[in-house]
Scaffold this active site. Sequence first.
Site, PDB file in Angstrom:
ATOM      1  N   LYS A 158       0.818  -1.212   0.000  1.00  0.00           N
ATOM      2  CA  LYS A 158       0.000   0.000   0.000  1.00  0.00           C
ATOM      3  C   LYS A 158       0.847   1.255   0.000  1.00  0.00           C
ATOM      4  CE  LYS A 158      -4.080  -1.290   2.678  1.00  0.00           C
ATOM      5  NZ  LYS A 158      -4.786  -0.940   3.911  1.00  0.00           N
ATOM      6  N   GLY A 164      -8.438   6.555  -2.020  1.00  0.00           N
ATOM      7  CA  GLY A 164      -9.269   6.272  -3.188  1.00  0.00           C
ATOM      8  C   GLY A 164      -8.923   4.970  -3.885  1.00  0.00           C
ATOM      9  N   GLY A 165      -8.376   4.035  -3.112  1.00  0.00           N
ATOM     10  CA  GLY A 165      -8.075   2.717  -3.682  1.00  0.00           C
ATOM     11  C   GLY A 165      -6.858   2.711  -4.598  1.00  0.00           C
ATOM     12  N   GLU A 288      -7.048   2.802   8.510  1.00  0.00           N
ATOM     13  CA  GLU A 288      -6.604   4.176   8.310  1.00  0.00           C
ATOM     14  C   GLU A 288      -7.615   5.129   8.931  1.00  0.00           C
ATOM     15  OE1 GLU A 288      -6.692   5.983   4.491  1.00  0.00           O
ATOM     16  OE2 GLU A 288      -8.446   4.915   3.817  1.00  0.00           O
ATOM     17  N   ARG A 292     -11.690  14.004   7.687  1.00  0.00           N
ATOM     18  CA  ARG A 292     -12.627  14.877   6.966  1.00  0.00           C
ATOM     19  C   ARG A 292     -14.028  14.301   7.097  1.00  0.00           C
ATOM     20  NH1 ARG A 292     -13.618  11.165   2.945  1.00  0.00           N
ATOM     21  NH2 ARG A 292     -11.794   9.977   2.317  1.00  0.00           N
TER      22      ARG A 292
HETATM   23  P1  ADP Z   1      -7.904   3.875   0.404  1.00  0.00           P
HETATM   24  O1  ADP Z   1      -7.394   4.862   1.393  1.00  0.00           O
HETATM   25  O2  ADP Z   1      -7.192   3.912  -0.898  1.00  0.00           O
HETATM   26  O3  ADP Z   1      -9.391   3.900   0.283  1.00  0.00           O
HETATM   27  P2  ADP Z   1      -7.906   1.738   2.367  1.00  0.00           P
HETATM   28  O4  ADP Z   1      -6.688   1.480   3.148  1.00  0.00           O
HETATM   29  O5  ADP Z   1      -8.996   2.523   3.027  1.00  0.00           O
HETATM   30  O6  ADP Z   1      -7.508   2.444   0.988  1.00  0.00           O
HETATM   31  O7  ADP Z   1      -8.509   0.359   1.839  1.00  0.00           O
HETATM   32  C1  ADP Z   1      -9.598   0.322   0.959  1.00  0.00           C
HETATM   33  C2  ADP Z   1     -10.127  -1.084   0.833  1.00  0.00           C
HETATM   34  O8  ADP Z   1      -9.089  -1.973   0.409  1.00  0.00           O
HETATM   35  C3  ADP Z   1     -10.644  -1.703   2.103  1.00  0.00           C
HETATM   36  O9  ADP Z   1     -11.972  -1.333   2.389  1.00  0.00           O
HETATM   37  C4  ADP Z   1     -10.534  -3.191   1.782  1.00  0.00           C
HETATM   38  O10 ADP Z   1     -11.563  -3.626   0.933  1.00  0.00           O
HETATM   39  C5  ADP Z   1      -9.249  -3.250   1.003  1.00  0.00           C
HETATM   40  N1  ADP Z   1      -8.104  -3.542   1.895  1.00  0.00           N
HETATM   41  C6  ADP Z   1      -7.202  -2.661   2.357  1.00  0.00           C
HETATM   42  N2  ADP Z   1      -6.293  -3.273   3.141  1.00  0.00           N
HETATM   43  C7  ADP Z   1      -6.620  -4.585   3.180  1.00  0.00           C
HETATM   44  C8  ADP Z   1      -6.057  -5.740   3.822  1.00  0.00           C
HETATM   45  N3  ADP Z   1      -4.955  -5.668   4.572  1.00  0.00           N
HETATM   46  N4  ADP Z   1      -6.687  -6.932   3.638  1.00  0.00           N
HETATM   47  C9  ADP Z   1      -7.792  -7.026   2.870  1.00  0.00           C
HETATM   48  N5  ADP Z   1      -8.354  -5.979   2.233  1.00  0.00           N
HETATM   49  C10 ADP Z   1      -7.778  -4.769   2.372  1.00  0.00           C
END
Ligand code: ADP
Length: 450
Positions: A158, A164-165, A288, A292
Amino acid sequence: MFKKVLIANRGEIALRVIRACRELDIQTVAVYSDADRESLHVRFADDDVCIGPAPARESYLKIPRLIAAAEIAGADAIHPGYGFLAENAEFAETCAASNITFIGPTASQIRLMGDKAAARRTMADVGVPIIPGTPGPVEDVDEALGFAREIGFPVIIKAAAGGGGKGMRVANDPDDFARAFQLARSEALSAFGNGDVYVEKYLARPRHIEFQIMGDRHGNIIHLGERDCSVQRRHQKLIEEAPSPGMTPELRQRMGDDAVRGARAIDYVGAGTIEMLLDTDGSYYFMEMNTRIQVEHGVTEMLTGVDLVKEQIRVAAGERLSVTSMPLLRGHVIEVRVNAEDPARNFQPSPGRIEVFNPPGGPGVRVDTHIYTGYTVPPYYDSLLAKLICQGSTRAEAIKRMQIALDFFIVEGVATTIPFLGRVMQNPRFQAGQVDTKFLERESDLLREP
Ligand code: ADP
């Protein structure tokens, strides 16, 4: 209280903030790009300022123009909405340096939580469980692979600056790893200008559960319950609901206490969200914090009766939170995101002119939207057209209301997610609450017209 608030945003959230300001008898200033001249937020604000050409980089993301607009229009506060500059610490700093109140947390709180690796450490330090992973960013692919082997595959790489994925890549095995690592790094660099990545265990079937946090400058920090945002495509939310199906009062208490403890660790002020993943074995982990207001805040508003945007504004003006503990929850609430996108074509955006627009109504139905018949959806911004939020005394009633509301929701001229969302409401697994972040992968038939 503020005299005049500039809204550094567009679309439905700009309208949402204007409404809250009107209720508080605060004047409003809309800003708009050349593509948004005909937008409703411009019409309904007391004042408006054009801030540049259509691309967001040249308008909604230009800090000096926003500050100049606030100064010209005499605004004493800026509400950033979500997206754009809402989580930009420099923007919050520049507001403060210009004697304009940024309606949100402090720049240092934004900066700390915006670095996901630093946020993980902060939470771990106060005993909030975090997903097993690297203690900080890793630069070297071999070092990262070593960590991945220790944690066990699959893993997710990550972007520390992610959102935003974007900048996320799953590696299923060691052979997959180097490629995924490089992809995540280069995507992070191009999307966020920062190539830092870290590695986390990838959970197989988690639920995405997030807690709504509100804090004021008098040391009060509360949570307003959870939202379940497990129905996603490409790690982006499509449907949100509360309470989470399967949530127990005992689990809510534990997760909520941890969420509040995490927010307290940084003396959080304003509206924020602690996002967590809940695993199938009942363990949960901090993922996370969003510093906001979120797209899906209306779910909590309908469930609790608390106006989160008014609360944000009051808190920014130095007032105390008007609620001190979690209110009684009113039944069940579901939100769907109506996007100008075609689910059958991998959710490809579908901008264009809205020829017919008829929003649904009735008891327990809320529509937050900026579109109207004759409105042209510009291709420059995200494709959210409307948020449809339905409440019922039970989850089944909320689903039923949503089904009917979607049936009565007419948007012609662009492809929308409405038919797809209607199919989800009728899906037996969705109805049974058997939803996790892999739901749509398993139920991919829902993406196509039968
Ligand atoms: P962003 O900030 O880009 O939205 P996030 O960290 O909030 O990213 O993660 C978004 C989505 O990605 C989560 O809701 C989940 O579906 C998937 N995800 C993130 N980390 C994990 C993980 N360690 N295991 C499984 N799914 C994950």
